[in-house]
Scaffold this motif. Sequence first.
Motif, short mmCIF file in Angstrom:
data_model
loop_
_atom_site.label_atom_id
_atom_site.label_comp_id
_atom_site.label_asym_id
_atom_site.label_seq_id
_atom_site.Cartn_x
_atom_site.Cartn_y
_atom_site.Cartn_z
N GLY A 273 85.61 118.81 23.12
CA GLY A 273 84.89 119.95 23.69
C GLY A 273 83.39 119.80 23.73
O GLY A 273 82.67 120.79 23.96
N LEU A 274 82.88 118.59 23.53
CA LEU A 274 81.44 118.35 23.56
C LEU A 274 81.00 117.93 24.96
O LEU A 274 81.79 117.43 25.76
CB LEU A 274 81.06 117.25 22.57
CG LEU A 274 81.37 117.49 21.09
CD1 LEU A 274 81.04 116.24 20.29
CD2 LEU A 274 80.60 118.69 20.56
N VAL A 275 79.71 118.12 25.22
CA VAL A 275 79.09 117.56 26.41
C VAL A 275 78.06 116.53 25.95
O VAL A 275 77.68 116.49 24.77
CB VAL A 275 78.43 118.65 27.27
CG1 VAL A 275 79.49 119.52 27.93
CG2 VAL A 275 77.48 119.51 26.45
N SER A 276 77.61 115.71 26.88
CA SER A 276 76.76 114.59 26.47
C SER A 276 75.80 114.20 27.58
O SER A 276 76.02 114.47 28.76
CB SER A 276 77.63 113.38 26.09
OG SER A 276 78.44 112.99 27.19
N SER A 277 74.74 113.55 27.17
CA SER A 277 73.81 112.91 28.10
C SER A 277 73.17 111.74 27.37
O SER A 277 73.47 111.47 26.20
CB SER A 277 72.73 113.90 28.59
OG SER A 277 71.90 114.31 27.52
N PHE A 278 72.29 111.03 28.07
CA PHE A 278 71.69 109.82 27.53
C PHE A 278 70.17 109.94 27.52
O PHE A 278 69.58 110.64 28.34
CB PHE A 278 72.09 108.59 28.36
CG PHE A 278 73.55 108.50 28.64
CD1 PHE A 278 74.42 108.03 27.68
CD2 PHE A 278 74.06 108.91 29.86
CE1 PHE A 278 75.78 107.96 27.92
CE2 PHE A 278 75.42 108.85 30.12
CZ PHE A 278 76.28 108.37 29.14
N PRO A 312 77.05 123.77 28.85
CA PRO A 312 77.71 123.69 30.16
C PRO A 312 78.01 122.25 30.56
O PRO A 312 77.24 121.34 30.26
CB PRO A 312 76.70 124.33 31.11
CG PRO A 312 75.38 124.14 30.42
CD PRO A 312 75.65 124.22 28.96
N GLU A 313 79.13 122.08 31.22
CA GLU A 313 79.49 120.75 31.71
C GLU A 313 78.55 120.36 32.85
O GLU A 313 78.14 121.18 33.66
CB GLU A 313 80.94 120.73 32.19
CG GLU A 313 81.96 120.99 31.11
CD GLU A 313 83.38 120.96 31.64
OE1 GLU A 313 83.54 120.73 32.85
OE2 GLU A 313 84.31 121.18 30.85
N GLY A 314 78.24 119.09 32.91
CA GLY A 314 77.42 118.60 34.01
C GLY A 314 78.24 118.41 35.26
O GLY A 314 79.47 118.30 35.21
N PRO A 315 77.59 118.36 36.42
CA PRO A 315 78.32 118.15 37.67
C PRO A 315 78.75 116.69 37.82
O PRO A 315 78.14 115.78 37.26
CB PRO A 315 77.29 118.52 38.74
CG PRO A 315 75.97 118.18 38.09
CD PRO A 315 76.13 118.50 36.63
N ALA A 316 79.81 116.49 38.55
CA ALA A 316 80.25 115.12 38.85
C ALA A 316 79.25 114.44 39.77
O ALA A 316 78.69 115.07 40.68
CB ALA A 316 81.63 115.15 39.50
N THR A 317 78.99 113.18 39.53
CA THR A 317 78.12 112.41 40.41
C THR A 317 78.99 111.47 41.25
O THR A 317 80.12 111.15 40.88
CB THR A 317 77.09 111.61 39.60
OG1 THR A 317 77.76 110.90 38.53
CG2 THR A 317 76.05 112.53 38.99
N PRO A 318 78.49 111.01 42.38
CA PRO A 318 79.34 110.28 43.33
C PRO A 318 79.76 108.90 42.80
O PRO A 318 79.11 108.31 41.95
CB PRO A 318 78.45 110.15 44.57
CG PRO A 318 77.04 110.25 44.05
CD PRO A 318 77.11 111.20 42.89
#
Length: 330
Positions: A273-278, A312-318
């Motif tokens: 249930g976590l969200v993540s970024s770099f 919040p979940e991030g949007p899908a990237t192409p």
Amino acid sequence: MSAPTLDDTLVRALVADAVTAPSQHNAQPWRFRYARADHTLTLDADPDRALPQADPTGRGLHLGCGAALLNLRVSAAHAGLHAAPALLPDPRRPAALAAVRLDASGEPVDPDLVGLHEAIHARHTSRLPYTDREIPPPVRTALLAAAAVEGACLTFLTGPHRETVLDLITQAEGYNRLDEARDAEQRRWTHETTAASPADDGIPDYAFGPRSPDATAPVRDFAGRRAQPGRAYATFERRPQLATLSTPGDAPADWLRGGQALQRVLLRATRQGLVSSFATQPVEWPDLRWILRDPVSGAGHVQMILRLGYGPEGPATPRRPVDQVLTITP
């Protein structure tokens, strides 16, 4: 359990899962070749998608390809296939990063990998503000174990070391904006969203996230120097929960293992249930990268800084279509 039918349709499905992996600037620096004769998928680096300014050694490219390799292993396990990778299988071809023989014998597969499959398409980088809710110790322990399975070390940052890393992220973001070549390279891999010419790679503007009013957000600002009319401002979490991912060595094979560990952590985090970024900026500057290691207990070579939490979940990237990245031969 009956053995799955290993045909071209299944191979395409495996690669479709593999390419959902994150990569630096979403450059997607991979190619796949499948040989029907020996049921082997080869993962190659795509030099046309390298980042010579931000990633001159190819370290980030290998991390991204390693993440795609872990996705491939997860997808294969979900399909009932064994997929043990051989890293850097041909010394004469450094672009050949891994060879994976797909075994459809029907023998039991790794249940831990199978359990990660539903997270493959659910995981998206979120550059949005997170809440200040702390990650519980059992969840942190599970993430540490996920990295360790792949031979890497995940370390959650605390105290003065965390503050030092946050400062390094801010410094490196400033360095990037002042560097003409790096700024130009980032512009190449970012774009405005248009219905007329949709992109299949790079970072679209809808995935940039908001600006921080005090310019200290713990994420990369892909807008760079560009003004974005109408872009929102937002306050990010007061105490970002950061972790570094390290490997014992710092050679191409270590980077590939680090990429697999990174993706295993990300999929496990998504399941929890976590969200993540770099925050890759300091890792890209050699004079800053060595400072990232904890001066008291740190060991190994830092390959990535992760920001984890609830939000919040991030949007899908192409992503590029499978037919652009996969070649099938007899």
